[in-house]
Write a protein that holds these residues in place. Structure first.
Motif, mmCIF file in Angstrom:
data_model
loop_
_atom_site.group_PDB
_atom_site.id
_atom_site.type_symbol
_atom_site.label_atom_id
_atom_site.label_comp_id
_atom_site.label_asym_id
_atom_site.label_seq_id
_atom_site.Cartn_x
_atom_site.Cartn_y
_atom_site.Cartn_z
ATOM 1 N N ALA A 91 0.808 -1.217 0.000
ATOM 2 C CA ALA A 91 0.000 0.000 0.000
ATOM 3 C C ALA A 91 0.839 1.263 0.000
ATOM 4 O O ALA A 91 0.380 2.319 -0.458
ATOM 5 N N ARG A 122 -2.215 3.333 -1.637
ATOM 6 C CA ARG A 122 -3.435 3.483 -0.844
ATOM 7 C C ARG A 122 -4.220 4.721 -1.284
ATOM 8 O O ARG A 122 -5.454 4.692 -1.300
ATOM 9 N N ARG A 148 -7.911 5.005 -3.055
ATOM 10 C CA ARG A 148 -8.967 5.869 -2.519
ATOM 11 C C ARG A 148 -9.581 6.718 -3.633
ATOM 12 O O ARG A 148 -10.804 6.844 -3.731
#
Length: 304
Positions: free
Chosen positions: A242, A277, A281
């Motif tokens: 991530a 990450r 999103r």
């Protein structure tokens, strides 16, 4: 002749009717290009009259003339005109509202684009554009390899193969294993992540408004050196940690029509280095926006 009929007849303009006749015919055959002789014959016009209309419409950008075979097809000015007319219908306001909300959330430029005839056209732009590097409404790009993968990526494999079979705009190598990985990951995630490279951005800028094969052969070969294989600019991040970081140009996701086919591609511009990450999103937010547009316009996601 009645007074009403006489008034109607007096208000008609035969020269204008012929212009409308030409446009109507080409709009009815958006994927076909016509030569002067064939078009004049089909429309029952003299060649000089037809040529005058075609020349005026081409100079105004409503038509495009292929320099090699001298055939005519729809031009980019019609996209701008259609975009303006779109304001009065559902697609324009619905898409713009969702793009504006997404752009405000991330302080970014968002755009909607689609395949129109044999071109990719930018239909709408919303949100911030601090660097002035975002898409512009009315820009067109050739819909042929290596340009246009995201416009068939989430469609059927048949549509993907049809695009691959088009004569490429630039010399390009087809790595089917790499392309299959791109298709599988992007379909699973629901969005595409495009890397940010100086060469890629220059290529995109150079191809704006260029019809396939309009470039001299030497320039095509030079530009082709910037693109070694299809899908090479797509980032595959699914198996990475991530916190791994990548320079990202944009994210893209599709909205679908009532038949479950790609109708519009929505993009969220980034132009920065992001951790996986954060990419995920933003990707989830873009997919949610595309799904909202699909629902409001009566579309549906395809069954795979």
């Amino acid at each position: 002749m009645t007074e009403a009929a006489a008034t109607s007849s007096a208000r008609r303009s035969p020269p204008t009717d012929r212009v409308v006749q030409v446009l109507d015919h080409l709009v009815a055959h958006p994927e076909t290009r016509f030569g002067l002789s064939e078009l004049a014959r089909r429309l029952g016009m003299s060649k000089p009259t037809c040529l005058g209309i075609l020349t005026a419409l081409t100079e105004a950008g409503y038509l495009m003339r292929h320099p090699a075979d001298r055939t005519y097809g729809l031009g980019p000015a019609l996209i701008v005109a259609g975009r303006a007319a779109q304001r009065g219908f559902a697609v324009g306001p619905v898409t713009h509202r969702h793009l504006a909300a997404l752009g405000a959330e991330f302080g970014a430029t968002c755009a909607a684009s689609a395949v129109v005839g044999d071109r990719i056209a930018v239909l709408d732009v919303a949100g911030a554009d601090p660097d002035g590097a975002g898409a512009r409404v009315g820009e067109v790009y050739p819909f042929a390899p290596p340009v246009g993968l995201m416009y068939v990526l989430w469609d059927s494999d048949e549509r993907l193969e049809q695009w691959l079979a088009r004569e490429p705009t630039l010399p390009v190598r087809l790595d089917r294993d790499r392309l299959r990985d791109v298709v599988d990951e992007c379909r699973t995630a629901g969005y595409l992540v495009e890397s940010l490279t100086a060469g890629g951005r220059r290529l995109h800028a150079l191809m704006a408004g260029v019809a396939a094969h309009d470039l001299p052969s030497e320039l095509r070969e030079l530009l082709g050196e910037m693109v070694s294989s299809l899908g090479e600019r797509v980032l595959l991040t699914g198996a990475e940690p991530a916190d791994a970081e990548h320079p990202v140009n944009l994210l893209a996701a599709p909205a679908y029509d009532a038949d479950g086919r790609q109708s519009v591609v929505l993009t969220l511009h980034v132009g920065a280095t992001l951790a996986n990450r954060e990419i995920a999103r933003r990707g989830a937010a873009l997919v949610a926006t595309a799904e909202a547009v699909t629902r409001e316009l009566g579309g549906r996601r395809p069954a795979r």
